[in-house]
Design a protein around this motif. Structure first.
Motif, short mmCIF file in Angstrom:
data_model
loop_
_atom_site.label_atom_id
_atom_site.label_comp_id
_atom_site.label_asym_id
_atom_site.label_seq_id
_atom_site.Cartn_x
_atom_site.Cartn_y
_atom_site.Cartn_z
N ASP A 1 -2.27 9.39 -0.30
CA ASP A 1 -0.94 9.17 0.22
C ASP A 1 -0.01 10.57 -0.21
OD1 ASP A 1 -0.11 8.50 3.08
OD2 ASP A 1 1.49 7.46 1.55
N ALA A 2 0.79 11.28 0.59
CA ALA A 2 1.22 11.92 -0.15
C ALA A 2 2.65 11.49 -0.27
CB ALA A 2 2.03 13.11 1.31
N THR A 3 2.80 10.25 0.56
CA THR A 3 4.45 9.52 0.24
C THR A 3 4.14 8.71 -0.96
OG1 THR A 3 4.11 9.45 2.92
CG2 THR A 3 5.82 7.24 1.39
N ARG A 4 2.84 8.34 -1.50
CA ARG A 4 2.82 8.17 -2.90
C ARG A 4 3.25 9.01 -3.74
NH1 ARG A 4 -0.35 4.21 0.55
NH2 ARG A 4 -2.81 5.67 -0.02
N ARG A 5 2.77 10.06 -3.46
CA ARG A 5 2.88 10.78 -4.47
C ARG A 5 3.98 11.57 -4.96
NH1 ARG A 5 -1.60 12.90 -2.22
NH2 ARG A 5 -0.48 14.54 -0.91
N GLY A 6 5.48 11.19 -3.79
CA GLY A 6 6.34 11.66 -3.41
C GLY A 6 7.21 10.53 -4.44
N VAL A 7 7.06 9.19 -4.04
CA VAL A 7 7.12 7.68 -4.97
C VAL A 7 7.27 8.20 -6.39
CG1 VAL A 7 7.65 5.07 -5.11
CG2 VAL A 7 7.24 6.37 -2.64
N LEU A 8 6.19 8.46 -6.66
CA LEU A 8 5.80 8.77 -7.94
C LEU A 8 6.77 9.99 -8.95
CD1 LEU A 8 1.84 8.41 -8.31
CD2 LEU A 8 3.79 6.48 -8.71
N ASP A 9 6.83 10.62 -7.59
CA ASP A 9 7.76 11.79 -8.47
C ASP A 9 8.63 11.50 -8.43
OD1 ASP A 9 8.31 14.58 -9.04
OD2 ASP A 9 9.12 14.93 -6.89
N GLN A 10 9.55 10.86 -7.56
CA GLN A 10 10.96 10.28 -7.45
C GLN A 10 11.24 9.41 -8.74
OE1 GLN A 10 13.79 11.00 -5.54
NE2 GLN A 10 14.83 9.79 -6.66
N GLU B 1 14.93 4.42 2.27
CA GLU B 1 15.58 4.99 3.04
C GLU B 1 15.00 6.81 3.22
OE1 GLU B 1 20.72 6.16 2.74
OE2 GLU B 1 19.61 4.73 2.55
N LYS B 2 15.12 7.46 1.93
CA LYS B 2 14.75 8.00 1.09
C LYS B 2 13.91 8.75 1.68
CE LYS B 2 14.08 11.73 -3.26
NZ LYS B 2 14.85 12.73 -2.13
N PHE B 3 12.57 8.47 2.66
CA PHE B 3 10.96 8.41 2.97
C PHE B 3 11.27 8.63 4.43
CE2 PHE B 3 10.06 8.41 -1.70
CZ PHE B 3 9.78 9.73 -1.45
N VAL C 1 4.38 1.25 -1.94
CA VAL C 1 4.43 0.59 -2.98
C VAL C 1 3.77 -0.49 -4.10
CG1 VAL C 1 6.12 -1.16 -5.05
CG2 VAL C 1 7.38 0.50 -2.96
N GLY C 2 3.26 -1.21 -2.67
CA GLY C 2 2.27 -2.78 -3.49
C GLY C 2 1.28 -1.21 -3.76
N VAL C 3 0.13 -0.45 -3.38
CA VAL C 3 -0.55 0.17 -3.04
C VAL C 3 -0.26 0.26 -4.61
CG1 VAL C 3 -2.24 2.43 -2.99
CG2 VAL C 3 -1.09 0.33 -1.11
N LEU C 4 0.39 1.45 -4.83
CA LEU C 4 0.87 1.72 -6.30
C LEU C 4 1.11 0.69 -7.26
CD1 LEU C 4 3.65 4.61 -5.51
CD2 LEU C 4 1.35 4.62 -5.61
#
Length: 121
Positions: free
Chosen positions: A18-27, A40-42, A53-56
């Motif tokens: 998932d692109a959002t989860r990859r973005g969270v990891l990047d952040q 808020e950021k996403f 976040v739970g999946v990660l």
């Protein structure tokens, strides 16, 4: 042992799909952040970000800590060595296949040049 390894790969690749989860990891690679800040950021709801976040977290890629009302996220202890090794094995396989294809193409090109010279005389 094999099933555990496979389960970890499945969880990691599902989390990374998932692109959002990859973005969270990047952040989180830049700085720890609260779930509220990430939402808020996403441009997401708090509930939606909690699910990501739970999946990660299930994959071991993120850890969270709740202090008061704030849940802070940070990169987890997993460094993706197993995932990297799995990908590298297939990268080497495909690189080898492309090298063989290059050899075939070079041989065909060489034969065409030789045949062209024979027909041109």
């Amino acid at each position: 042992m094999v099933q555990h390894w496979s389960d970890r790969l499945d969880a990691s690749f599902a989390a990374l799909s998932d692109a959002t989860r990859r973005g969270v990891l990047d952040q989180l690679g830049r700085a720890d952040a609260s779930i509220s800040d990430l939402a808020e950021k996403f441009h997401m709801t708090l509930t939606g970000m909690k699910k990501h976040v739970g999946v990660l977290e299930q994959a071991g890629l993120v850890t969270t800590e709740k202090v008061g009302r704030v849940r802070t996220c940070r990169l987890g202890p997993r460094r993706l060595e197993e995932e990297t090794a799995w990908i590298e094995r297939y990268r080497k396989l495909w690189a080898s296949r492309f090298d063989e294809l290059d050899n075939v193409l070079e041989e065909l090109t060489r034969k065409e040049r030789v045949d062209g010279r024979k027909n041109g005389k």
